[in-house]
Design a protein around this motif. Structure first.
Motif, short mmCIF file in Angstrom:
data_model
loop_
_atom_site.label_atom_id
_atom_site.label_comp_id
_atom_site.label_asym_id
_atom_site.label_seq_id
_atom_site.Cartn_x
_atom_site.Cartn_y
_atom_site.Cartn_z
N THR A 42 45.22 26.64 -0.44
CA THR A 42 44.08 25.80 -0.76
C THR A 42 43.59 26.07 -2.19
O THR A 42 43.36 25.13 -2.96
N ASP A 242 40.19 22.52 7.49
CA ASP A 242 39.43 23.07 8.62
C ASP A 242 37.93 23.10 8.33
O ASP A 242 37.11 23.18 9.24
N LEU A 273 48.50 25.63 5.71
CA LEU A 273 49.77 26.34 5.74
C LEU A 273 49.92 26.84 7.18
O LEU A 273 49.05 27.54 7.69
N MET A 280 47.97 29.50 9.93
CA MET A 280 47.79 30.89 9.52
C MET A 280 46.30 31.18 9.47
O MET A 280 45.54 30.40 8.91
P1 AMP Z 1 37.69 31.54 4.40
O1 AMP Z 1 37.87 32.73 3.50
O2 AMP Z 1 38.09 31.80 5.81
O3 AMP Z 1 36.28 30.98 4.31
O4 AMP Z 1 38.70 30.40 3.91
C1 AMP Z 1 38.92 30.13 2.55
C2 AMP Z 1 39.58 28.79 2.36
O5 AMP Z 1 40.89 28.75 2.92
C3 AMP Z 1 38.82 27.61 2.99
O6 AMP Z 1 38.82 26.53 2.08
C4 AMP Z 1 39.65 27.30 4.22
O7 AMP Z 1 39.50 25.96 4.59
C5 AMP Z 1 41.06 27.59 3.73
N1 AMP Z 1 42.05 27.90 4.78
C6 AMP Z 1 41.90 28.66 5.88
N2 AMP Z 1 43.06 28.76 6.58
C7 AMP Z 1 43.99 28.03 5.90
C8 AMP Z 1 45.39 27.72 6.08
N3 AMP Z 1 46.09 28.21 7.10
N4 AMP Z 1 46.00 26.94 5.17
C9 AMP Z 1 45.32 26.45 4.10
N5 AMP Z 1 44.01 26.70 3.86
C10 AMP Z 1 43.34 27.48 4.73
#
Ligand code: AMP
Ligand code: ZN
Length: 471
Positions: A42, A242, A273, A280
């Motif tokens: 992302t 998400d 991903l 993931m």
């Molecule tokens: P977080 O640190 O959990 O708040 O997530 C950071 C970013 O990664 C956010 O923009 C999420 O939407 C994105 N994200 C979470 N899981 C995935 C994934 N498997 N693939 C791509 N982006 C993701």
């Protein structure tokens, strides 16, 4: 430039409110653990979007938050507090965890050539802003107090589900399987703006507020940090898919109710991903980090190329085989660039033609897979090497694959290896061994081979003669 807008469900011509400044906001990491390579997909694609805008001539101001408070393990105000969970796991304080994983995040970004946004703001810096927004929402009748917490009242909105025609029953966060219903909520999708009463008695970070000592809900930080640095309107809000629901949906609800007018025009969502067992995710425990890829011998640039090869609105499946293919493709690409000579003039007409293909790819909803094809077109083009090198350098302003510096490093390595192959002493020994063999003095030939071996030199007998290399 055409961008797909998740809010209108179609590609739209990108028209910033002020052509002299594109205002862009991206949801930052929750710093309770390392970012996994899914998160980083992302951030890579958001980085490409920002660089593409700049490349196409738009000045950009980009803001990102760091979530160091308030993100519960379910996006729907339930579950454990992610930061407290991280602190317990590592026997550290929440702030120590936040500092450590913020640094780790930016170190991963550096390895992947992800530019640091112009403004990076930790959520714990903006408590006054949250209190002001919550207070205003209460005054406007968009929020209510119940059981000590402040909730946003989604029934005050004309339209709550912005991104999809969701099935309300499916999405109603209070009735999802395994999620405890919060009986304080007037409507199922109401969400917490400020917690004072929660089940986390051990919540480490708390602040005084008009509603008692507590802490902010997760969604409010993005609305407030964004408005603090970018004002009352926003051109592009980006994040992983998400986050569209409930996070971004709630951001829109509270921001527009607070402002009394539309807030953000374009919503840019990067798809996931996945592994063969699904998305993931950090909470699943086992996940892949950039450091792990490096430990296994992969150049982070191979992962960046892997991401660029597919469009950001398609799920991308990670497998070691797929990454190996990208790593081989990256090495070949760099080797081809390293073979180009910096000679002759830059042919402007060819330069412009090649560039136009790349610009078209970016203009078509940041189509990086077409942009990568345009990159290979440069190598195949009928023009001098100087033109090719100039175009590659230009493309790398967006792709950030270290195209020229990696090629230069490879050239230096090759020159060093060639120089290492020129050692008159070793050459003389090899020559004496060849002579000994011709004279059928095999004992002497073997002795020389052993002597060379002891010096770390391997002899290779080929039809073209004897060669040697350092091992
Ligand atoms: P977080 O640190 O959990 O708040 O997530 C950071 C970013 O990664 C956010 O923009 C999420 O939407 C994105 N994200 C979470 N899981 C995935 C994934 N498997 N693939 C791509 N982006 C993701
Ligand atoms: Zn956010």
């Amino acid at each position: 430039m055409y961008l797909y807008n998740s809010a209108s469900h179609k590609k739209e011509l990108f028209v910033p409110k002020d052509p002299n400044l594109v205002k862009m906001y991206t949801c930052g990491p929750t710093v309770y653990h390392y970012a996994h390579i899914g998160n980083l997909r992302t951030y890579i694609m958001e980085d490409v979007l920002e660089k593409a805008l700049r490349y196409l001539g738009y000045p950009v101001k980009r803001v990102m938050n760091i979530t160091d408070v308030g993100h519960l393990s379910s996006d729907a105000d339930t579950g454990e507090d992610k930061m407290v969970k991280g602190a317990k796991r590592e026997h550290k304080t929440v702030m120590e965890i936040a500092r450590y994983y913020t640094d780790a995040f930016f170190s991963d970004c550096d390895k992947l050539n992800i530019k640091r946004p112009d403004v990076v703001e930790p959520a714990t810096n903006c408590i006054d802003e949250y209190i002001h927004m919550v207070q205003t929402l209460l005054e406007k009748g968009s929020a209510y107090l119940a059981g000590g917490n402040v909730y946003f009242d989604t029934s005050t909105l004309e339209k709550y589900y912005v991104f999809n025609d969701h099935d309300e029953e499916d999405l109603a966060v209070g009735v999802r399987e395994g999620v405890e219903e919060d009986t304080n909520k007037r409507n199922r999708n109401d969400f917490v703006l400020w917690f004072t009463k929660s089940k986390f008695e051990d919540q480490a970070l708390k602040w005084d507020s008009p509603w008692g000592v507590g802490y902010p809900g997760w969604h409010i930080e993005c609305s407030c940090i964004c408005m603090k640095h970018l004002g009352e309107d926003l051109d592009i809000h980006a994040g992983g898919i998400d986050n569209a629901f409930p996070h971004h949906t709630n951001e829109i609800a509270q921001s527009e109710s607070f402002l009394g007018h539309p807030w953000c025009h374009y919503w840019f969502h990067v798809h996931h991903l996945n592994t063969d067992s699904g998305k993931m995710s950090k909470s699943k425990g086992e996940f892949l980090t950039v450091s792990l890829l490096e430990k296994k011998g992969y150049d982070p640039m191979a992962y960046r190329l892997f991401c660029l090869q597919s469009h950001y609105r398609r799920n991308l499946v990670f497998s070691w085989e797929n990454l190996d293919n990208a790593a081989v493709a990256y090495d070949k690409l760099i080797a081809r660039i390293a073979a180009l000579k910096e000679e002759g003039p830059v042919e402007q007409e060819v330069f412009d033609q090649l560039k136009q293909r790349f610009v078209n790819a970016l203009n078509g909803d940041v189509n990086t897979s077409v942009a990568v094809t345009a990159l290979y077109d440069v190598l195949k083009a009928k023009c001098g090497d100087a033109t090719k090198l100039a175009v590659l350098q230009d493309f790398d302003r967006v792709l950030s694959l270290n195209l020229l510096s990696a090629a230069q490093a490879l050239r230096v390595k090759q020159t060093r290896e060639e120089a290492a192959q020129q050692d008159p002493q070793i050459d003389a020994l090899v020559h004496r061994r060849t002579q000994a063999k011709k004279e059928k003095n095999f004992a002497e030939a073997d002795r020389i081979r052993d002597e060379l071996k002891a010096r770390g030199i391997e002899i290779i007998d080929t039809p073209q003669g004897t060669k040697w290399r350092k091992v």
